[in-house]
Design a protein around this motif. Structure first.
Motif, short mmCIF file in Angstrom:
data_model
loop_
_atom_site.label_atom_id
_atom_site.label_comp_id
_atom_site.label_asym_id
_atom_site.label_seq_id
_atom_site.Cartn_x
_atom_site.Cartn_y
_atom_site.Cartn_z
N SER A 27 22.90 36.35 0.14
CA SER A 27 23.35 35.55 1.27
C SER A 27 24.51 36.24 2.00
O SER A 27 24.52 36.31 3.23
CB SER A 27 23.78 34.17 0.76
N TYR A 28 25.44 36.78 1.21
CA TYR A 28 26.60 37.45 1.83
C TYR A 28 26.16 38.69 2.61
O TYR A 28 26.58 38.90 3.76
CB TYR A 28 27.63 37.83 0.78
N ILE A 29 25.31 39.50 2.00
CA ILE A 29 24.90 40.75 2.65
C ILE A 29 24.06 40.46 3.90
O ILE A 29 24.20 41.14 4.92
CB ILE A 29 24.14 41.65 1.66
N GLN A 30 23.23 39.43 3.83
CA GLN A 30 22.41 39.09 5.01
C GLN A 30 23.30 38.65 6.17
O GLN A 30 22.99 38.90 7.34
CB GLN A 30 21.41 38.00 4.66
N THR A 31 24.41 38.03 5.84
CA THR A 31 25.30 37.54 6.90
C THR A 31 26.29 38.59 7.36
O THR A 31 26.50 38.78 8.56
CB THR A 31 26.11 36.32 6.38
N HIS A 32 26.88 39.32 6.40
CA HIS A 32 27.97 40.24 6.73
C HIS A 32 27.66 41.72 6.54
O HIS A 32 28.46 42.57 6.92
CB HIS A 32 29.21 39.89 5.89
N GLY A 33 26.55 42.03 5.94
CA GLY A 33 26.26 43.43 5.65
C GLY A 33 27.04 43.90 4.43
O GLY A 33 27.67 43.10 3.74
N HIS A 34 26.99 45.22 4.20
CA HIS A 34 27.71 45.75 3.02
C HIS A 34 28.46 47.01 3.38
O HIS A 34 28.24 48.08 2.80
CB HIS A 34 26.77 45.97 1.84
N GLU A 35 29.36 46.88 4.30
CA GLU A 35 30.11 48.06 4.73
C GLU A 35 31.10 48.53 3.66
O GLU A 35 31.40 49.71 3.56
CB GLU A 35 30.86 47.75 6.03
N ASN A 36 31.62 47.63 2.91
CA ASN A 36 32.63 47.98 1.90
C ASN A 36 32.29 47.31 0.57
O ASN A 36 32.59 46.13 0.36
CB ASN A 36 34.01 47.54 2.38
N TRP A 37 31.67 48.08 -0.31
CA TRP A 37 31.24 47.51 -1.59
C TRP A 37 32.41 47.05 -2.43
O TRP A 37 32.31 46.08 -3.19
CB TRP A 37 30.41 48.53 -2.37
N GLY A 50 32.46 46.08 -7.50
CA GLY A 50 31.71 46.48 -6.30
C GLY A 50 30.52 47.36 -6.63
O GLY A 50 29.45 47.24 -6.03
N LYS A 51 30.72 48.23 -7.60
CA LYS A 51 29.63 49.11 -8.00
C LYS A 51 28.46 48.30 -8.56
O LYS A 51 27.30 48.64 -8.34
CB LYS A 51 30.11 50.09 -9.08
N SER A 52 28.81 47.28 -9.32
CA SER A 52 27.77 46.45 -9.91
C SER A 52 26.98 45.72 -8.82
O SER A 52 25.75 45.62 -8.90
CB SER A 52 28.42 45.43 -10.86
N CYS A 53 27.70 45.26 -7.79
CA CYS A 53 27.03 44.59 -6.66
C CYS A 53 26.10 45.56 -5.95
O CYS A 53 24.97 45.22 -5.60
CB CYS A 53 28.07 44.06 -5.67
N ARG A 54 26.61 46.77 -5.71
CA ARG A 54 25.79 47.76 -5.02
C ARG A 54 24.52 48.06 -5.81
O ARG A 54 23.41 48.12 -5.26
CB ARG A 54 26.60 49.05 -4.82
N LEU A 55 24.68 48.27 -7.11
CA LEU A 55 23.53 48.59 -7.95
C LEU A 55 22.50 47.46 -7.93
O LEU A 55 21.29 47.69 -7.82
CB LEU A 55 24.01 48.83 -9.39
N ARG A 56 23.00 46.24 -8.03
CA ARG A 56 22.10 45.09 -8.05
C ARG A 56 21.32 44.99 -6.73
O ARG A 56 20.12 44.72 -6.72
CB ARG A 56 22.90 43.82 -8.30
N TRP A 57 22.03 45.21 -5.65
CA TRP A 57 21.39 45.13 -4.33
C TRP A 57 20.40 46.28 -4.16
O TRP A 57 19.25 46.07 -3.79
CB TRP A 57 22.45 45.18 -3.23
N MET A 58 20.83 47.48 -4.44
CA MET A 58 19.99 48.65 -4.21
C MET A 58 18.73 48.63 -5.09
O MET A 58 17.66 49.03 -4.65
CB MET A 58 20.78 49.94 -4.49
N ASN A 59 18.88 48.19 -6.32
CA ASN A 59 17.77 48.31 -7.26
C ASN A 59 16.88 47.07 -7.35
O ASN A 59 15.74 47.17 -7.80
CB ASN A 59 18.28 48.66 -8.66
N TYR A 60 17.39 45.90 -6.97
CA TYR A 60 16.59 44.69 -7.20
C TYR A 60 16.57 43.68 -6.07
O TYR A 60 15.61 42.92 -5.95
CB TYR A 60 17.06 43.99 -8.49
#
Length: 242
Positions: A27-37, A50-60
């Motif tokens: 929900s956050y990424i769809q609204t605000h994007g992910h410029e700063n993990w 932040g790394k964990s968020c990036r990994l979760r988004w990128m991989n799943y």
DNA sequence: AAGAGTTTCAACCGCCGTTCA
DNA sequence: GTGAACGGCGGTTGAAACTCT
């Protein structure tokens, strides 16, 4: 100097993600994007690094992720690409739309590695590289109006070739392959067009046979693809020679 | 049925290259 | 020029799921 950890570990949650966390992140990424993990988890209200968020988004969680088992064609493509690129999972993933580097890495270690005999792998890769470079060099010679060179280059000679990116030494729209004692051969869009025109398909270049399957046929105008393959093959030949 | 052994895969860790102040 | 911050990558781990005995 000791580098600071990627994030403040205090209070950060680890381990499997819950459905609720996934929803918050998506929900956050769809609204605000992910410029700063790094800042994202705080802003989104997640107790994650932040790394964990990036990994979760990128991989799943990315919408373009392809779920489910790998097809036979995908597995063959991974094996072929691994022979050429080695453990460069992100480079392999870039050639398989919808698949992630982590997923490919896992499927390689759990399934595909067993299929490849190490000795056979090295021998065939050397032969493929030799054939590939012979054909690309021959193609450049042919384009320049020169007769085919001979004798054949050995694999160690092939390893002396170096690729440089466009603009560094080959003008504005090409990549040059410089031989140690020869003039630079310019590999640009026209080169590939000529190579493709040899008999109307990319397979006519004698590129490693594994790449000729219909599931792994780049568009004929995908010059970037071939330029990247060329650079990767150069890296691989250096590795084999060492 | 149950315990041991094996496989799978999501997630973490640490390193590296790039960017920026 | 230097170092901190950051994103990205590949190697590794460990819990869960599965298979075997």
């Amino acid at each position: 100097m000791v580098r600071a950890p990627c994030c403040d570990k205090m209070g950060m949650k680890k381990g499997p993600w819950t459905e609720e966390e996934d929803q918050i992140l998506v929900s956050y990424i769809q609204t605000h994007g992910h410029e700063n993990w790094r800042a994202l988890p705080k802003l989104a209200g997640l107790m994650r690094c932040g790394k964990s968020c990036r990994l979760r988004w990128m991989n799943y969680l990315r919408p373009d992720i392809k779920r489910g088992n790998f097809s036979e064609e995908e597995e063959e493509a991974i094996i072929s690409l691994h022979q050429l690129l080695g453990n460069r999972w992100s480079a392999i993933a870039a050639r398989l739309p919808g698949r992630t580097d982590n997923e490919i890495k896992n499927v390689w270690h759990t399934h595909l590695k067993k299929r490849v005999q190490p000795k056979e792998k090295k021998a065939s890769t050397e032969a493929d590289l030799e054939s590939f470079f012979l054909r690309t060099s021959a193609g450049a010679e042919r384009r320049a109006g020169n007769p085919p060179t001979s004798p054949r280059q050995s694999c160690s000679e092939v390893s002396s070739l170096t690729a440089t990116t466009a603009g560094e030494s080959a003008g504005t729209n090409g990549v040059s392959i410089e031989e140690e004692c020869g003039k630079p051969l310019e590999i640009n869009e026209s080169f590939w067009e000529d190579a493709l025109a040899m008999d109307g398909s990319v397979t006519s270049m004698d590129f490693p046979s594994e790449f000729q399957g219909s599931s792994f046929s780049p568009e004929e105008d995908d010059v970037d693809f071939w330029l990247n393959v060329l650079r990767d093959a150069g890296d691989m030949s250096e590795m084999l020679a060492s």
